[in-house]
Design a protein around this motif. Structure first.
Motif, PDB file in Angstrom:
ATOM      1  N   PHE A 409       0.847  -1.195   0.000  1.00  0.00           N
ATOM      2  CA  PHE A 409       0.000   0.000   0.000  1.00  0.00           C
ATOM      3  C   PHE A 409       0.882   1.245   0.000  1.00  0.00           C
ATOM      4  O   PHE A 409       1.834   1.351   0.782  1.00  0.00           O
ATOM      5  CB  PHE A 409      -0.910   0.021   1.233  1.00  0.00           C
ATOM      6  CG  PHE A 409      -2.014  -0.996   1.174  1.00  0.00           C
ATOM      7  CD1 PHE A 409      -3.243  -0.669   0.614  1.00  0.00           C
ATOM      8  CD2 PHE A 409      -1.838  -2.276   1.671  1.00  0.00           C
ATOM      9  CE1 PHE A 409      -4.271  -1.595   0.566  1.00  0.00           C
ATOM     10  CE2 PHE A 409      -2.856  -3.221   1.623  1.00  0.00           C
ATOM     11  CZ  PHE A 409      -4.079  -2.876   1.067  1.00  0.00           C
ATOM     12  N   PHE A 410       0.532   2.189  -0.875  1.00  0.00           N
ATOM     13  CA  PHE A 410       1.279   3.432  -0.991  1.00  0.00           C
ATOM     14  C   PHE A 410       0.340   4.621  -0.834  1.00  0.00           C
ATOM     15  O   PHE A 410      -0.843   4.546  -1.161  1.00  0.00           O
ATOM     16  CB  PHE A 410       1.967   3.523  -2.359  1.00  0.00           C
ATOM     17  CG  PHE A 410       2.966   2.435  -2.620  1.00  0.00           C
ATOM     18  CD1 PHE A 410       4.295   2.613  -2.291  1.00  0.00           C
ATOM     19  CD2 PHE A 410       2.567   1.227  -3.174  1.00  0.00           C
ATOM     20  CE1 PHE A 410       5.229   1.611  -2.526  1.00  0.00           C
ATOM     21  CE2 PHE A 410       3.484   0.212  -3.410  1.00  0.00           C
ATOM     22  CZ  PHE A 410       4.818   0.406  -3.076  1.00  0.00           C
ATOM     23  N   ASN A 411       0.894   5.723  -0.340  1.00  0.00           N
ATOM     24  CA  ASN A 411       0.162   6.981  -0.250  1.00  0.00           C
ATOM     25  C   ASN A 411       0.797   7.952  -1.234  1.00  0.00           C
ATOM     26  O   ASN A 411       2.012   7.959  -1.416  1.00  0.00           O
ATOM     27  CB  ASN A 411       0.238   7.537   1.178  1.00  0.00           C
ATOM     28  CG  ASN A 411      -0.845   8.568   1.459  1.00  0.00           C
ATOM     29  OD1 ASN A 411      -1.450   9.113   0.542  1.00  0.00           O
ATOM     30  ND2 ASN A 411      -1.085   8.851   2.729  1.00  0.00           N
ATOM     31  N   SER A 412      -0.024   8.771  -1.851  1.00  0.00           N
ATOM     32  CA  SER A 412       0.470   9.682  -2.886  1.00  0.00           C
ATOM     33  C   SER A 412       0.794  11.072  -2.360  1.00  0.00           C
ATOM     34  O   SER A 412       1.240  11.928  -3.119  1.00  0.00           O
ATOM     35  CB  SER A 412      -0.559   9.801  -4.010  1.00  0.00           C
ATOM     36  OG  SER A 412      -1.765  10.347  -3.503  1.00  0.00           O
ATOM     37  N   SER A 413       0.550  11.324  -1.069  1.00  0.00           N
ATOM     38  CA  SER A 413       0.754  12.669  -0.536  1.00  0.00           C
ATOM     39  C   SER A 413       1.088  12.625   0.946  1.00  0.00           C
ATOM     40  O   SER A 413       0.588  11.772   1.674  1.00  0.00           O
ATOM     41  CB  SER A 413      -0.509  13.518  -0.750  1.00  0.00           C
ATOM     42  OG  SER A 413      -0.368  14.801  -0.171  1.00  0.00           O
ATOM     43  N   ARG A 414       1.907  13.579   1.366  1.00  0.00           N
ATOM     44  CA  ARG A 414       2.192  13.765   2.793  1.00  0.00           C
ATOM     45  C   ARG A 414       1.230  14.765   3.439  1.00  0.00           C
ATOM     46  O   ARG A 414       1.269  14.959   4.648  1.00  0.00           O
ATOM     47  CB  ARG A 414       3.625  14.286   2.988  1.00  0.00           C
ATOM     48  CG  ARG A 414       4.710  13.309   2.573  1.00  0.00           C
ATOM     49  CD  ARG A 414       6.091  13.896   2.843  1.00  0.00           C
ATOM     50  NE  ARG A 414       7.145  13.040   2.372  1.00  0.00           N
ATOM     51  CZ  ARG A 414       7.673  12.021   3.050  1.00  0.00           C
ATOM     52  NH1 ARG A 414       7.230  11.768   4.274  1.00  0.00           N
ATOM     53  NH2 ARG A 414       8.632  11.288   2.537  1.00  0.00           N
ATOM     54  N   ALA A 415       0.393  15.406   2.639  1.00  0.00           N
ATOM     55  CA  ALA A 415      -0.439  16.495   3.156  1.00  0.00           C
ATOM     56  C   ALA A 415      -1.527  15.997   4.090  1.00  0.00           C
ATOM     57  O   ALA A 415      -1.889  16.684   5.044  1.00  0.00           O
ATOM     58  CB  ALA A 415      -1.058  17.269   1.996  1.00  0.00           C
ATOM     59  N   PHE A 424       5.297   5.989   1.004  1.00  0.00           N
ATOM     60  CA  PHE A 424       4.977   7.039   0.046  1.00  0.00           C
ATOM     61  C   PHE A 424       5.428   6.640  -1.349  1.00  0.00           C
ATOM     62  O   PHE A 424       6.551   6.164  -1.542  1.00  0.00           O
ATOM     63  CB  PHE A 424       5.612   8.362   0.467  1.00  0.00           C
ATOM     64  CG  PHE A 424       5.007   8.930   1.721  1.00  0.00           C
ATOM     65  CD1 PHE A 424       3.729   9.460   1.712  1.00  0.00           C
ATOM     66  CD2 PHE A 424       5.715   8.911   2.920  1.00  0.00           C
ATOM     67  CE1 PHE A 424       3.158   9.968   2.870  1.00  0.00           C
ATOM     68  CE2 PHE A 424       5.147   9.410   4.072  1.00  0.00           C
ATOM     69  CZ  PHE A 424       3.877   9.941   4.052  1.00  0.00           C
ATOM     70  N   ASN A 425       4.544   6.808  -2.307  1.00  0.00           N
ATOM     71  CA  ASN A 425       4.844   6.540  -3.704  1.00  0.00           C
ATOM     72  C   ASN A 425       5.694   7.680  -4.240  1.00  0.00           C
ATOM     73  O   ASN A 425       5.208   8.807  -4.421  1.00  0.00           O
ATOM     74  CB  ASN A 425       3.548   6.392  -4.516  1.00  0.00           C
ATOM     75  CG  ASN A 425       3.785   5.926  -5.921  1.00  0.00           C
ATOM     76  OD1 ASN A 425       4.789   6.253  -6.550  1.00  0.00           O
ATOM     77  ND2 ASN A 425       2.860   5.141  -6.452  1.00  0.00           N
ATOM     78  N   GLN A 426       6.961   7.401  -4.488  1.00  0.00           N
ATOM     79  CA  GLN A 426       7.891   8.457  -4.859  1.00  0.00           C
ATOM     80  C   GLN A 426       7.601   9.073  -6.227  1.00  0.00           C
ATOM     81  O   GLN A 426       8.130  10.132  -6.563  1.00  0.00           O
ATOM     82  CB  GLN A 426       9.331   7.911  -4.822  1.00  0.00           C
ATOM     83  CG  GLN A 426       9.790   7.490  -3.438  1.00  0.00           C
ATOM     84  CD  GLN A 426       9.658   8.604  -2.413  1.00  0.00           C
ATOM     85  OE1 GLN A 426      10.062   9.753  -2.666  1.00  0.00           O
ATOM     86  NE2 GLN A 426       9.080   8.302  -1.252  1.00  0.00           N
ATOM     87  N   GLU A 427       6.777   8.413  -7.007  1.00  0.00           N
ATOM     88  CA  GLU A 427       6.382   8.988  -8.288  1.00  0.00           C
ATOM     89  C   GLU A 427       5.508  10.214  -8.087  1.00  0.00           C
ATOM     90  O   GLU A 427       5.445  11.101  -8.950  1.00  0.00           O
ATOM     91  CB  GLU A 427       5.635   7.938  -9.109  1.00  0.00           C
ATOM     92  CG  GLU A 427       5.226   8.394 -10.501  1.00  0.00           C
ATOM     93  CD  GLU A 427       4.506   7.315 -11.289  1.00  0.00           C
ATOM     94  OE1 GLU A 427       4.005   7.632 -12.383  1.00  0.00           O
ATOM     95  OE2 GLU A 427       4.456   6.167 -10.797  1.00  0.00           O
TER      96      GLU A 427
END
Length: 430
Positions: A409-415, A424-427
């Motif tokens: 599981f990845f998250n697309s934002s730190r906000a 975190f998805n580094q893309e």
């Protein structure tokens, strides 16, 4: 330091040396504390009383009485002024008492002011920081004051405690006998009977990467990238929650699947135009008018809720996991379709960037930003405002992720909120 602290510290250092070392680094809280007098007295921290100011012992006995009688193991979250542990240790049946610190600075202040050895030195007691555990333990009592005063390290457990305490209240609108529920299920029965079983989608995308797209404000950071990815071949599968559908289409992004569960979702959320090639996955409480207007294929499933118990006996359909928010069945659908990598978009569970949702005006999808009274930690470890039910949804998603270690599981934002179990998805994360 006071004599009380020296005596208390000797016990803690002897029994829990590692905890004592950490406790010794806690900041002072004397300036924030105020003595409050009534028939008795207590401490107030930032205007929040730690206990009753009239009769602390009676209050502790009421709290103890709410626990299952004869419990051999009990968990107390929050230390207060030591009254509840003291009362619980009077019980002959108690064999182990776990006391979980929710605010280390408050506990340090208590140690400086009051002799706590009567419970700290009891061999049945285990003292620990709540945040050292990934999950809550039962049976428990959580001190109300420290649920409000929990520090950052213990906030995740605080959120799980609140979610558990409020469970019955949160489920009140899903009474199977409610006239509104009964009527809605009667209205949707025809569609449920004729539409495809969501199980037909299971195992159709083995090993494929999936983007699950929710409506948190951080989604706005990714419209351009998502539009570009949508044109690639091959590419991830796009699963959108219902409230994200409209803003996605407005930015030229057509999802592959839409998931909807809420009976309040209407045409403004799911306009039916140009949906012929988009499957809609729904639960039977969805508005049948919206369902009937959808031009694409429809797939229906149930949750584990007793709301669907009678309907399940008449029409057999597969189950999707629901933990209060549409993001849960969207993620579960992705897993059951065969995803091995799932990236979450707009899964903020908070109001970053002073917004409530992407693509909607303040208050369109729920309480306005001005009504946010709570917080979670974001991907940078900073507090970001939220509402109480969002924290509950976050807890349930984290539990789901923990139960599916075979999926990345990845998250697309730190906000937005930090989601335990994701990286975190580094893309997408700068």
């Amino acid at each position: 330091m006071s004599d009380s602290f020296d005596h208390n510290a000797q016990v803690i250092e002897r029994r829990w040396p590692a905890l004592f070392a950490w406790l010794s680094t806690e900041p002072g809280m004397q300036e924030q504390a105020e003595l409050v007098q009534g028939l008795g007295s207590t401490l107030s921290i930032g205007g929040i009383q730690l206990t009753s100011r009239h009769d602390r012992t009676r209050e502790a006995r009421l709290q103890a009485a709410s626990l299952p009688p004869g419990s051999s193991v009990v968990h107390v979250y929050g230390t207060g002024l030591g009254d509840l542990p003291t009362v619980l240790l009077e019980g002959a049946d108690l064999q182990r008492l776990y006391v979980h610190i929710l605010n280390g600075a408050i506990f340090m202040l208590t140690l400086q002011l009051l002799d706590q050895r009567h419970w700290l030195d009891d061999p049945r007691v285990e003292l620990r920081y709540a945040g050292d555990s990934p999950e809550i333990c039962q049976p428990f009592f959580a001190l109300p004051s420290e649920m409000l005063l929990a520090d950052d390290f213990n906030a995740k457990i605080r959120d799980r405690l609140l979610s558990e305490v409020h469970l019955t209240f949160n489920n009140r609108e899903f009474d199977p006998q409610s006239p509104e529920i009964v009527q809605r299920l009667q209205e949707s029965f025809g569609l449920v009977s004729q539409d495809a079983d969501v199980a037909e989608l299971f195992a159709t995308c083995p090993g494929r990467e999936v983007y699950v797209i929710a409506t948190g404000p951080s989604l706005e950071q990714h419209f351009e990238q998502l539009r570009a990815v949508r044109e690639q071949v091959p590419r991830p599968l796009f699963i959108s929650v219902d409230t994200a559908y409209k803003p996605l289409r407005e930015h030229g992004i057509k999802p592959d699947v839409v998931v909807s569960i809420d009976q309040r979702i209407g045409f403004r959320h799911l306009p039916p135009e140009d949906t012929g090639d988009i499957p809609l996955v729904y639960l039977p409480l969805s508005d049948p008018r919206v369902l009937a207007a959808w031009q694409g294929a429809r797939y229906v499933g149930y949750s584990a809720s007793p709301v669907y118990a009678a309907l399940r006996q008449q029409v057999s359909r597969a189950e999707l996991y629901v933990g209060g928010s549409v993001i849960h069945p969207a993620v579960d659908l992705a897993v059951k379709m065969g995803a091995q990598r799932i990236t979450l978009f707009g899964a903020d569970f908070a109001f970053p960037m002073n917004k409530t949702h992407a693509g909607w005006n303040d208050g369109d999808l729920g309480p306005a930003l001005s009504q946010a009274r709570y917080w979670v930690l974001d991907g940078n470890g900073e507090r970001v405002s939220t509402q109480l039910n969002f924290r509950s949804y976050l807890c349930e998603l984290e539990r789901y992720i923990a139960g599916h270690p075979q999926v990345q599981f990845f998250n697309s934002s730190r906000a937005g909120a930090m989601i335990v179990g994701t990286t975190f998805n580094q893309e997408f994360v700068q």
